[in-house]
Design an enzyme around this catalytic site. Structure first.
Site, mmCIF file in Angstrom:
data_model
loop_
_atom_site.group_PDB
_atom_site.id
_atom_site.type_symbol
_atom_site.label_atom_id
_atom_site.label_comp_id
_atom_site.label_asym_id
_atom_site.label_seq_id
_atom_site.Cartn_x
_atom_site.Cartn_y
_atom_site.Cartn_z
ATOM 1 N N ASP A 266 1.258 -1.415 -0.004
ATOM 2 C CA ASP A 266 -0.146 0.102 0.353
ATOM 3 C C ASP A 266 1.120 1.229 0.080
ATOM 4 O O ASP A 266 1.951 1.370 0.202
ATOM 5 C CB ASP A 266 -1.197 0.294 1.158
ATOM 6 C CG ASP A 266 -2.506 0.844 0.719
ATOM 7 O OD1 ASP A 266 -2.585 1.969 -0.082
ATOM 8 O OD2 ASP A 266 -2.885 0.807 1.166
HETATM 9 C C1 BGC Z 1 -4.756 3.357 -0.270
HETATM 10 C C2 BGC Z 1 -5.685 2.252 -0.737
HETATM 11 C C3 BGC Z 1 -4.550 3.350 -2.704
HETATM 12 C C4 BGC Z 1 -3.354 4.182 -2.082
HETATM 13 C C5 BGC Z 1 -2.930 4.628 -3.209
HETATM 14 C C6 BGC Z 1 -4.041 4.185 0.352
HETATM 15 O O1 BGC Z 1 -3.932 4.655 0.699
HETATM 16 O O2 BGC Z 1 -5.241 2.491 1.428
HETATM 17 O O3 BGC Z 1 -6.283 1.317 -0.695
HETATM 18 O O4 BGC Z 1 -4.973 2.396 -3.531
HETATM 19 O O5 BGC Z 1 -3.296 4.706 -1.429
HETATM 20 O O6 BGC Z 1 -3.935 5.855 -3.566
#
Ligand code: BGC
Length: 724
Positions: free
Chosen positions: A264
């Site tokens: 993530d």
């Molecule tokens: C989220 C993800 C997301 C990523 C990119 C993170 O804060 O948990 O679900 O895909 O950001 O935006």
């Protein structure tokens, strides 16, 4: 009238949707690409390999320019393809062609209980990602809904893994049929936003396997997902992105995952430990890309002898494998071009959205509406006019358009019906101006509605033939990076609903929300109650389709609507959201309806519940191998769809098991007056429990009781299922 036996089952069969038949058995990462992958890998320098393994921009990782291999482009789902952000910051990139279709959110899709519908949405989102030149779509999000308070529940599917698994599989297969890789998230045990970057989710091996990993396993084994996103949190003491049990042992070894594990954004905390644990790609949120753990520090670690280059090879091999599947290693492979904001996609989301809507209550047949009998309709509530493609924190869609409920109703009711709209309440948050860095859209303690808006709404409602109150949450109340504090309807809506009911009992309440709210007042004061979700760009049209009877509702709740929070395990044992460091999953397997069943508690509306404008009966259940067969009959006067659900109990089990748990379901459409024999397979994975000795999921032999019905609390039929 004699019943035309031979003809009707054929029609019914043709319209039966399967919850477990998996299309497209071809592997997404075919072994036939391995020679190509190895040939490219053999040519790469250490630096070139490492360049594949970390963000080179917020949503890109590098290719190999020397060999003409283009960079990998990521984009967020799951609400649709995200608006383009800058390469080195979260600021909008300022594109003028980055509008996209806003899709029904996760819980809305789950409420269809229809894998084929979900597959169609996945494919449409994949085509949109392709049209924007993207390679990896960061969806679906499939964490289990452990508490209604989790801010991201609307992105997720359900509290029940046996529902999440086939829907996630279908979504992934849909996406990947379009030449785009799906990245399922957030692996694993990411069930809250509070302290999400640091919290240690402590969960037993049994709950981990039976509840929290089950849909991920299906995503890998059945969906053949190409990428898995490692979560922010710790799981049993180690960060999810440097957790060898999760990544190497379970995901890669046991499930045979051959794709990439992507962190993530900014969830990586080390170089060597993460690489050894099975993380392949580090993505981040800040622009010093060369300083990422998997950038220069990874090169340095290999050069210093702290990490064997073979580990980096394996990480790069996985990235190249995904690239090969996408045709990026091979200029002769043509990839689908995709399409975006097309009428076909509007049609797909309108059908999905109308199928997602759940009819919770319909006293006196208040619905469907007959526009010919209506002169004046008061439409009250902020959600009648509030768009939901954007809001809060996290992935949003720059929607090409969004039809609000008010617009949908105006179009459906036509010029002869006078619609009076009044907001009734106004959303208010504590978050301050642009310099307020809190992610939390906290609500003020005082939830008294604005007296002027309140009075105006009552005035509009008085004397109208019908009042439609459209309330619920918004995308600030339910937001990434923050959990709600309560399930109460925000902004004084209960008081407003009560007052509206006083002045006009012909009250239909529509709840627009992605997670459970306390609906006791709404239920007691409204003649009809409809759950409308964060339901995509066609949400207003879909709602009007259902309210006016153009579509017969068939959505079923994918989560319990509890009367109070403590009807749910995590809250009953005071294990949400934990302390600053640890959250202990003490409720074990008793997530969602399973806790209510175990403690004989009555929810406001149960898991799996949803009404129709027609009626159905079930009869003649029987077993054929591990399939339940049961006759479903549409006994009403309208065509409609019903979801037959099978729940299993295992009274003789040596383990502590849920009173009953969903083990199979199937949604069937039937013309009025017709019937069909419905076939519901019971996959072993749904019956299995975790065996401590072997560390495996096994189906214990013995006598299972199968309860068959149309919600978790309406199970009129029973069968005994003997497993040897
Ligand atoms: C989220 C993800 C997301 C990523 C990119 C993170 O804060 O948990 O679900 O895909 O950001 O935006």
């Amino acid at each position: 009238m004699p019943f035309r036996l031979p003809a009707i089952p054929i029609l019914a069969l043709a319209l039966t949707v399967s919850s477990h038949v998996l299309a497209d058995p071809a592997p997404f990462l075919p072994p036939s690409n391995e020679a190509k992958v190895e040939a490219v890998l053999a040519q790469l320098t250490l630096e070139e390999k490492v360049a594949l393994l970390h963000g080179s921009a917020l949503f890109y990782s590098a290719g190999v320019p020397r060999l003409g291999i283009e960079e990998m482009a990521y984009t967020d789902g799951p609400l649709g393809v995200r608006e383009e952000v800058s390469r080195d910051s979260w600021a909008a990139a300022g594109w003028t062609n980055d509008e996209a279709t806003y899709f029904p959110s996760g819980t809305a899709l789950a409420a269809t209980w229809n894998p084929e519908r979900v597959r169609e949405c996945g494919a449409a989102m994949g085509r949109e990602a392709r049209a924007r030149g993207k390679d990896i779509l960061l969806a679906p999000a499939i964490n289990v809904i452990r508490s209604p308070l989790c801010g991201r529940n609307y992105e997720y599917f359900s509290e029940e893994p046996a529902l999440i698994a086939p829907l996630a599989t279908a979504f992934i297969q849909g996406v990947q049929s379009t030449g785009v890789a799906s990245c399922v998230k957030h692996f694993a045990v990411n069930n809250q936003e509070t302290n999400r970057g640091t919290i240690d989710a402590q969960v037993s091996q049994r709950a981990l396997r039976e509840v929290y990993l089950r849909a991920f396993e299906a995503a890998v084994r059945d969906g053949q997902v190409a990428a898995v996103m490692g979560a922010y949190n710790h799981v049993n003491g180690l960060y999810a992105c440097e957790n060898p049990q999760l990544l190497n042992d379970i995901l890669k070894e046991e499930w045979g995952f051959r794709g990439i594990v992507v962190s993530d954004w900014a969830a990586t905390h080390s170089t060597v430990a993460s690489a050894r644990a099975g993380l392949d790609v580090e993505m981040g949120t800040v622009a010093d890309f060369d300083a990422y753990f998997f950038a220069q520090p990874l090169i340095d670690a290999v050069k210093a002898g702290e990490l064997e280059e073979s580990v980096v090879d394996e990480m790069a091999r996985r990235v190249l494998r995904v690239m090969a599947a996408l045709g990026k290693l091979d200029s002769t492979t043509t990839r689908p071009q995709g399409e975006i904001n097309t009428p076909r996609h509007s049609q797909i989301i309108r059908e999905a959205a109308s199928e997602a809507i759940v009819l919770l209550q319909n006293q006196g047949g208040q619905l469907p509406l007959d526009p010919a009998k209506l002169k004046t309709v008061a439409v009250i509530g902020d959600n009648a006019i509030c768009p939901h493609a954007q809001g809060g924190f996290g992935a949003s869609v720059k929607a090409a358009y969004e039809v609000t409920p008010l617009e949908g109703l105006r179009a459906a009711l036509g010029p002869d019906v006078e619609i009076r709209h009044a907001r009734g309440y106004q959303p208010q948050y504590l978050r301050g101006g642009p310099n307020d860095t809190r992610n939390v859209w906290e609500l003020p303690v005082d939830q008294t509605p604005d007296p002027e808006l309140f009075a105006e709404a009552l005035e509009a409602a008085k004397g109208a033939d019908l009042v439609i109150f459209i309330g619920g949450d918004d995308r600030n109340v339910e937001s990434e990076a923050a959990d709600r504090r309560t399930i109460a309807l925000p902004f004084g809506q209960d008081a407003l609903v009560s007052a509206l009911a006083e002045v006009n009992p012909n009250l239909v309440t529509v709840v627009i929300a992605g997670a459970a709210v306390d609906l006791r007042t709404v239920r007691d004061r409204s003649a009809a109650v409809v759950w409308g979700w964060f339901n995509g760009a066609e949400s207003g049209n879909a709602l009007a389709d259902v309210l006016c009877g153009k579509v017969n509702p068939s959505g079923k709740l994918p989560f319990t609507l509890p009367a109070t929070l403590d009807q749910l395990g995590a809250h009953a044992v005071d294990a949400f959201p934990g302390n600053d460091e640890i959250v202990r999953y003490e409720e074990e397997l008793f997530v969602g309806y399973r806790w209510l069943d175990a403690h004989a508690l009555t929810p406001t509306f149960p898991f799996g519940f949803g009404l129709s404008y027609t009626t159905f009966t079930l009869s003649a259940p029987r077993l054929e191998g591990n399939h339940v067969r049961v006759t479903l009959r549409n006994t009403g006067e309208r065509a409609g769809a019903e979801t037959v659900q099978v729940y299993a109990s295992f009274p003789g089990s040596t383990l502590d098991r849920p009173v009953r748990q969903l083990v199979g379901f199937r949604k069937v459409f039937l013309e009025a007056g017709t019937s069909a024999e419905v076939d519901i397979p019971l996959p072993d994975r749904n019956l299995a429990s975790y065996d401590k000795e072997s560390g495996q999921l096994v189906v214990q032999p013995g006598e299972y009781t199968l309860a068959i019905g149309t919600s978790s609390r309406s199970l009129p039929l029973q069968l005994v299922y003997q497993r040897h």
